[in-house]
Every structure is written in C-alpha cells, then in structure tokens.
Scaffold this active site. Structure first.
Site, short mmCIF file in Angstrom:
data_model
loop_
_atom_site.label_atom_id
_atom_site.label_comp_id
_atom_site.label_asym_id
_atom_site.label_seq_id
_atom_site.Cartn_x
_atom_site.Cartn_y
_atom_site.Cartn_z
N ASP A 229 91.17 173.61 78.66
CA ASP A 229 90.29 172.70 79.39
C ASP A 229 89.06 172.37 78.55
O ASP A 229 88.47 173.25 77.90
CB ASP A 229 89.87 173.39 80.69
CG ASP A 229 89.04 172.49 81.59
OD1 ASP A 229 89.56 171.45 82.01
OD2 ASP A 229 87.88 172.84 81.86
N GLU A 278 101.14 185.19 65.94
CA GLU A 278 101.49 186.61 65.93
C GLU A 278 102.57 186.93 66.95
O GLU A 278 103.28 187.94 66.81
CB GLU A 278 100.25 187.47 66.24
CG GLU A 278 99.19 187.46 65.16
CD GLU A 278 97.96 188.24 65.59
OE1 GLU A 278 98.06 188.97 66.60
OE2 GLU A 278 96.92 188.12 64.92
#
Length: 544
Positions: A229, A278
């Site tokens: 956002d 990751e």
C-alpha cells in the site's frame, strides 16, 4: 446468439484442478489475481461483517472461476479508522476477521486448491493506536520513539501553525498537533491520510528492521506475496519542504512530490527483494505506486526490486480506441526495458466500479474485460466485477464509513459504493453474504446479479468470466509475451494479433463492418452473429 462462440462453462462453482500457474517459475507474469475485500466478501459468523472463515468457505468458488491467486485487503488488528489500512499490530488478526489460526487455515486451503495468497502490507503509516506511536505520545518530545514517525515543532510564535503546507489526501492539513503529557500544546505529527494514520519515518533504522521482520513473519506463514500500500510514499524529501501550491490534490499522480515517488524508496524495495528471494516458490512484491508516468512506475520493477505494479494509467483510460491504444503501448514499452510484466486492472476497492465508470453499460464493461484479459501480462479482478456489479450510488449518509466522506475537501466518499458486500444467492437478508445481514445495505436488484442467479446462464457476466478465464488458460498466446501487433482497423476499433490469436474491440456506439474477418470467432463479449459486422461496445477473440 449468446456471447459465447465456444461451449460455456456450466455447473456449480467448484474447483476443477490447479490453476495454470501451478509451480512454474514466474507464475505472476501472466496470472489472473482476484482481489478480496474481506469485510465485503463472505461472512462466516453471522455478524454482518465479512471474515477469514467466510473467505475460506468460498475458496472453491474462486478456484472454479479460474483465477490463479487471491489478494486479500488488510485483516490486521486495527481500530478500523480507514477500513483496516490503519494497522495497530502487523502480526495479529483483527478479531472482527478471526485469528491467526483462521489465517493459517485459509492459506493452506488456498494452496490445496492451487490458489496463491497475496496479502496487503501497509508500510507508509500505522494506526495511531500502534504501540510505538502511543509510547511516543506518552514519553513526549525527545523520546527516541518519536523519530520512528515525523514529529516536528510547529511554526509561528507559539508553534500554532503546522510545520509545512502539506495537505492530507483525505483533506485538510497533513499535520495534527499533540498534547504533551502535562496537557500543554505539543509537537505536530505528519499523516498523509487520516489523523489516525501517522506516517512512519523510513530514515529510522528501527522502522526498516521492523518491516523486514514483518515480511518474514508472513512469508513463514506461507503467503506468496505482498501488495504494498502507498508504495510510492515511504520516503519524504529531506527537510520536508513546503509545496507552495494551494491545490495539492490536483498534482497527485501528475508529478514527483516531496512526499510521493521519491527516489529513496527504491533502496527499501531492493532490500525487500533479497528477503523474498530467500523463500522458495516465487514470492512476489506488488507496488501500489501512483506515479506521473509509466516510465516512473517501471523504476519500481527493476530486476532487483519488486515484481509488479498496478497500472493506474490503464485504469484511468477512457473508453476510446485511440486513447486505449496509446496507454497500452506506453505501458508495454515502459515495462520492456526492465523485463517486467505489465499489469492490467479495471476496478478495485478505491475507485468507482468500472461498469459505472464507463457509462453504466453492461455491454461496454464486458467488452473492456475481454480487452483487458487479451493483453500480455497479469490481470487483476476486483470481487463482484465478475458479476457485473454497478457502483452503489445511493447509500444513506448514516451508513457510510469512508474517511474522505467526512472531510470537507470536495471528495464524495464514494469508495463505500464499491465496497458493498457481494451477493451469493437470490434470496435471504444479505443475498447469501451471511446470516446476519450486511454492514452496508445491498440494492434489491442485486438478487438477479447473484452468483446463484448467474451460474449456468450462458448470457450472464459470471459465465462470461468463467469461460474467458478457461480460454485464456487453454491458449498460450494469451497472457504471455510483452508486445502486441496492431492491425489496421476502422476508426473507433482496436485490432491486434498475438501469434495465432486476434482481438478486435469496437468502442463505437454503432456496429462497424470489418474489412476482413480475422479468423474463427472464439469468444465474444456480447451478441455477435459470426459475420464481419462487429456490434457496438463489443470485443471478439479470434483464432487463425
């Protein structure tokens, strides 16, 4: 003749298998992502408010619709001053939506159905009830906690004027003055949105560390990505300089501002990309970035930053062939140098539903949908869009909850009109939304637009979406790639080829005769008889 030139999908809305994305790398590049606004999708406990249990119970419908992923608007612990975009705890579920066990079950069920889950993240600001902000208020000026937000002394002899001239997006000054612990007038704090949404100071290392931790929390929960956002708003210009402009809202999205689209945001997203990589399974970041140009948007999507950004330039395009062609070209051209897939969107929880925005014509809305889903890249569908829901324009003032409605700044607060709970059945107090009514009243005519009413009706908007998404999955030329081949077409008509696939769009109010028929008609948004006469406000898909 119905709009379908191939057999429509029929039967109940149940999962039929893993969506096209499966586990393949780069799934987001041509995915269809469905936005769920939790409070308005499905109510699982009968309190009139949508929740995670309700969403979980309706996941088979979404899998059957044919979407690849679900984006959930905020469900975090929040005082709900701005429908959950004022977060008090980023690691907790608001009790109105359920708890972490509900979130875990929803994510697991979605994955079992072949659906990915994207959650909203709100990093520009917190709730004023967030522990950090409350401690900053209690401890007063000089507290290290105050550096995690933008606290400043005021201007004027007694600090009675705001620190600068910035305006809130919701109207009025972007600053609110505090009271000191002893009751005296204190410093001011920055809030680009409501006063209950103080902006974080992203120059503070603790803020950066906290959000890296929040990312890992939800990635460990199994989410497949984040919709970020106000992704363009995190970094403010050094010194928080005055704008020197009296109508700042008119500048939004038209130029780089001292509080929006500052270059410093990109360092943040490079660090987030490392975290996403990751984790296995292609976890993604999606930017809500209002920028002055498609080229500025593309900066958020360089290979070491985020994966997608909402294409607001396309959302704001008029129903005009020349204008649409221009914005399509600009969108594709700007994404190509950074290797990012373009996104396409017609509606969301912040704008008037596209059926109403495009003039109230169901034919035009369906034609716009088929155009969007024919373009290369990823498409976003807002809940209820597949039902052909219009904007609700006559909500009583006493039921509205949009903060902008209560501000005297010329905004009409009509975000509530696109957030009315969607209808599932033709009968019942909330048309199947839940057993306890709905938090915003639904129009009576929505009974005929319900999922129950439209399922199995080959002329319905719902069955058009089901069939269109099925055809899109079955034809590799759709969604993939980064370009279209424009074809000669009459005025007011768009025509482009993508491999063996052709799309024609008549944006005129009258039928248009095509010089040549592009091939075999595969799918049409409206009544089409298979001839060379393309009806008004109609899109047709063709195969060679």
């Amino acid at each position: 003749m119905t709009q379908y030139l191939a057999a429509p999908a029929t039967g109940t809305a149940t999962a039929t298998g893993t969506p096209a994305t499966g586990d393949r790398p780069g799934w987001w590049r041509d995915a269809v992502i469905y936005q769920v606004y939790p409070r308005s999708f499905a109510d699982g406990n009968g309190d009139g408010m949508g929740d995670l249990a309700g969403i979980r119970s309706r996941l088979p419908y979404l899998a059957g619709l044919g979407v690849d992923a679900v984006w959930l608007s905020p469900f975090y612990a929040s005082p709900q001053a701005d429908a959950g975009y004022d977060v008090a705890d980023y690691r907790a579920i608001d009790p109105m939506f359920g708890d972490l066990h509900d979130a875990d079950a929803l994510i697991r069920d979605a994955h079992d159905l072949g659906l990915r889950i994207i959650v909203d993240l709100v990093p520009n600001h917190s709730s004023d009830q967030h522990e950090w902000f409350q401690r900053a208020l209690r401890e007063g000026p000089g507290s290290p906690l105050r550096d995690r937000y933008h606290f400043r002394p005021g201007k004027g002899e007694h600090g009675e004027e705001p620190p600068n001239d910035w305006e809130s997006i919701f109207g009025g000054p972007a600053w609110t003055r505090t009271k000191n612990p002893d009751g005296s007038h204190g410093e001011w704090y920055l809030h680009l949105f409501a006063p209950e949404q103080p902006d974080f100071n992203w120059n503070n290392q603790a803020v950066r560390d906290e959000f890296r931790s929040v990312l890992r929390f939800w990635l460990d929960m199994g989410v497949d990505g984040f919709r970020i956002d106000v992704a363009h708003g995190l970094v403010k210009a050094d010194g928080l300089p005055d704008m020197g402009h009296g109508e700042q809202l008119k500048l939004l999205g038209n130029q780089v501002l001292p509080f929006f689209d500052q270059d410093g945001v990109h360092e943040i997203y490079r660090s987030w990309r490392k975290i996403l990589e990751e984790y296995g399974g292609d976890r993604i970041g999606v930017a809500e970035a209002w920028t002055p140009s498609a080229e500025r948007t593309a900066l958020y999507l360089r290979p070491d930053e985020l994966h997608q950004a909402f294409n607001f330039h396309y959302l704001n395009a008029e129903w005009d062939a020349a204008g649409l062609r221009q914005v399509i070209d600009e969108s594709l051209d700007s994404m190509r140098p950074v290797g990012a897939a373009t996104t396409w969107v017609l509606s969301n929880h912040d704008v008037v539903r596209h059926l109403t925005r495009l003039g109230g014509s169901a034919d035009r809305a369906r034609a716009a949908t088929l155009l969007m889903l024919a373009l290369p890249g990823s498409a976003y569908v807002y809940q209820g869009e597949e039902l052909g829901l219009p904007e609700v324009l006559d909500l009583p003032d006493e039921v509205r909850q949009d903060p902008s409605f209560f501000k005297n700044n010329g905004q009409d607060g009509m975000r509530d009109g696109c957030r009315v709970p969607i209808p599932w059945t033709a009968e019942g107090p909330s048309y199947g939304f839940g057993t306890g009514g709905s938090w915003l009243p639904q129009p009576e005519q929505w009974a005929g637009l319900s999922i129950e009413s439209q399922t199995g009706d080959p002329g319905s908007t719902l069955e058009l979406y089901r069939r269109t998404l099925a055809v899109r999955r079955d034809h590799p030329d759709l969604g993939a790639g980064d370009a279209v081949e424009w074809l000669d077409a009459p005025e007011g008509v768009l025509a482009f080829r993508r491999g063996a696939f052709t799309c024609t769009v008549n944006t005129n109010a009258e039928p248009v005769e095509l010089a040549t028929v592009p091939g075999q008609a595969l799918l049409s948004s409206g009544d089409y008889d298979g001839s060379g006469a393309l009806p008004a406000d109609t899109t047709v898909w063709w195969t060679a």
